[in-house]
Motif scaffolding. Sequence first.
Motif, PDB file in Angstrom:
ATOM      1  N   MET A 248      64.057  63.748-127.807  1.00 21.59           N
ATOM      2  CA  MET A 248      64.600  64.287-129.071  1.00 21.59           C
ATOM      3  C   MET A 248      65.854  63.497-129.767  1.00 21.59           C
ATOM      4  O   MET A 248      66.398  62.693-129.025  1.00 21.59           O
ATOM      5  N   ARG A 249      65.866  63.448-130.988  1.00 22.23           N
ATOM      6  CA  ARG A 249      66.742  62.980-131.873  1.00 22.23           C
ATOM      7  C   ARG A 249      67.955  63.908-131.725  1.00 22.23           C
ATOM      8  O   ARG A 249      67.534  65.187-131.711  1.00 22.23           O
ATOM      9  N   LYS A 255      68.795  71.526-134.193  1.00 22.43           N
ATOM     10  CA  LYS A 255      67.775  72.396-134.601  1.00 22.43           C
ATOM     11  C   LYS A 255      67.371  73.388-133.558  1.00 22.43           C
ATOM     12  O   LYS A 255      66.547  74.251-134.038  1.00 22.43           O
ATOM     13  N   THR A 256      67.626  73.116-132.392  1.00 20.24           N
ATOM     14  CA  THR A 256      66.822  73.995-131.169  1.00 20.24           C
ATOM     15  C   THR A 256      67.725  75.093-131.076  1.00 20.24           C
ATOM     16  O   THR A 256      68.979  75.001-130.638  1.00 20.24           O
ATOM     17  N   PRO A 278      61.581  70.672-132.850  1.00 18.76           N
ATOM     18  CA  PRO A 278      61.487  70.787-134.214  1.00 18.76           C
ATOM     19  C   PRO A 278      61.428  69.296-134.658  1.00 18.76           C
ATOM     20  O   PRO A 278      61.659  68.472-134.018  1.00 18.76           O
ATOM     21  N   TYR A 279      60.512  69.227-135.744  1.00 20.43           N
ATOM     22  CA  TYR A 279      60.354  67.974-136.532  1.00 20.43           C
ATOM     23  C   TYR A 279      61.788  67.408-136.912  1.00 20.43           C
ATOM     24  O   TYR A 279      62.513  68.335-137.472  1.00 20.43           O
ATOM     25  N   ASP A 288      54.822  74.501-137.932  1.00 17.92           N
ATOM     26  CA  ASP A 288      55.042  75.093-136.411  1.00 17.92           C
ATOM     27  C   ASP A 288      55.664  73.579-135.484  1.00 17.92           C
ATOM     28  O   ASP A 288      55.473  72.557-136.077  1.00 17.92           O
ATOM     29  N   ARG A 289      56.626  74.180-134.689  1.00 15.32           N
ATOM     30  CA  ARG A 289      57.131  73.243-133.681  1.00 15.32           C
ATOM     31  C   ARG A 289      56.286  72.654-132.865  1.00 15.32           C
ATOM     32  O   ARG A 289      55.061  73.325-132.447  1.00 15.32           O
ATOM     33  N   ILE A 290      56.570  71.626-132.104  1.00 16.01           N
ATOM     34  CA  ILE A 290      55.778  70.883-131.187  1.00 16.01           C
ATOM     35  C   ILE A 290      55.969  71.423-129.752  1.00 16.01           C
ATOM     36  O   ILE A 290      57.109  71.672-129.213  1.00 16.01           O
ATOM     37  N   ARG A 291      55.088  71.811-129.175  1.00 11.54           N
ATOM     38  CA  ARG A 291      55.360  72.600-127.656  1.00 11.54           C
ATOM     39  C   ARG A 291      55.303  71.494-126.668  1.00 11.54           C
ATOM     40  O   ARG A 291      54.058  70.817-126.685  1.00 11.54           O
ATOM     41  N   VAL A 292      55.935  71.134-125.895  1.00 11.93           N
ATOM     42  CA  VAL A 292      55.991  70.008-125.022  1.00 11.93           C
ATOM     43  C   VAL A 292      56.575  70.544-123.544  1.00 11.93           C
ATOM     44  O   VAL A 292      57.673  71.286-123.684  1.00 11.93           O
ATOM     45  N   ALA A 293      55.849  70.060-122.574  1.00 18.22           N
ATOM     46  CA  ALA A 293      56.023  70.482-121.152  1.00 18.22           C
ATOM     47  C   ALA A 293      57.457  69.903-120.734  1.00 18.22           C
ATOM     48  O   ALA A 293      57.781  68.577-121.210  1.00 18.22           O
TER      49      ALA A 293
END
Length: 536
Positions: A248-249, A255-256, A278-279, A288-293
């Motif tokens: 993440m940046r 934004k999280t 979030p982008y 939509d936000r990206i879902r990452v494990a």
Amino acid sequence: MQGSTQTEQLSPLLTPEQKAWVNSTILPTQVFLKGATEFDDQWLNLKGDWRFRFSGANRSIPFVNGKHFNSLKPEILKLVKLVSVEYIKENSASVVDDAARYIAITFSQVDAITRESLLSKLRSIVANPERNHSDISQFYFTLFCLRVLDRKDFFESSDEKADLEELLLEVPRPRNGNWGVYQNLDNVIPSEVCHMIESGIQRWASKLTPQLKTKEEKIAHLHTIKEMINLDKLSDCVITGIVYYVGMRPVQLGKTACGDIVVDTQNENGNRFSILVPYAKKSKLTIDRIRVAIPDELGKLILLYKRLKGLSDEDSLLPKKSTSIKPVNDAIKRMLLLFSPDEIKKAVAEEDYELPSYTASLFRHNVGHSMAMNGASATEIAYILGQSSLVVAERYVAATPDIADIREQALGRNPVFKNMLILMMTGDVVHSSEWKGRKVACTIGERLHCHMGGCSYEESACPFSQGRACYGCLYFRPFSDGHHEAVLSSFNDEIDSIRNVADDTNTKNHPLLVELTRCKQNVMRVIARIQIIEEK
């Protein structure tokens, strides 16, 4: 002659701000040489010419009257020394004399020391059809210098400019057999640092979030944790974990929300977590936000932080002040020190050593490089990194080296590995007759190994894979009379077996090869340490 002097004054290499930065930066009086044997100098005195013995040879950098240094202004000469010190911290000191020389050559060949001028110099070296080995060495030492100065904020603010690593993806890497895979892979985070972060987060999770069955046990544990935990340190751990695993940046961290941490499945054997990323930039095509494990241990630490802070799903996960670029990078630096071995902490406390600086940007690009190395497509990389276009992701794929280079790295055949004692990631060496605690045993390569060392971990349950992970663990106490050569042989057998399976199934990037090779290298480091102790 007078006109030449006036031109030099009108177009100096350094801006007034850069000159002030150099003058205000303190150069240490000496620096610790990692990996030095009893026949080498343990410390390098930084006064005058640098003279030291390392890796069986006498080395020197003639800063006072040397050919490439005597024409440099004092500020430029000090800048070369500052970059050279950073090189010693992150790499073997055996070639720091070459690094200083080629960096000085580069500084003498550019009109100004800026990101743009150094990038231009890199491109000119690659574009030269008659380049030789000396030019290629200059390329990689200049590349190192550029990265060091960028992450130390030496250049003017680049908030509105492209990220340096994204710009570097557009610069081709010249190939040369003498440098092997190290120049081509271009990984920005050393594997030892990655392993240290993974092990540190695993240890914190095992201590702070143990498996508890009843509600009463959980409430009691939470009250105990509240009195002993420092929330600022836990926040640093959460930031480091998210940046390392997800890339993440800092703007994305801001934004999280707490509700973006999702428990996908939950049972008595463990949990599966994911995070909604979030982008970083607005796009008409991405809603939509990206879902990452994310790993189980990181998810548990995030939930613990959320409960201790009393946050709801609508609240921001991290305070606004901790999600800008500098606070995030500072949090990573503090956490790397906490995860470091005691020898490193002591050296830092005594101001004999300074930890290398790794920024959130470098970890982000490490994720992109790692995915490309493992065969991910540009679409997959862009999805994980939250990029609204495929432009940058396609550069990662284009920068991936040939499969032969990947195989060479996975097998770890390069002899340089054998001399890399970068981080002493295990505890003190002891004789088996002196050890009274728990002993380690495991099966590797279909053989049982039980005379390896002891475990000083205070918890009863080991959070790692016993035996396999011990050689890279701070709580492992290797036996000086242990059967470490047999363990090394078993790891070699497993690597050969996995390699044969990969060849038979045409699997280009088998996921076990890299991990087994890392375990093998940790065993080799322990063997090297024991040999040094015996020689002393």
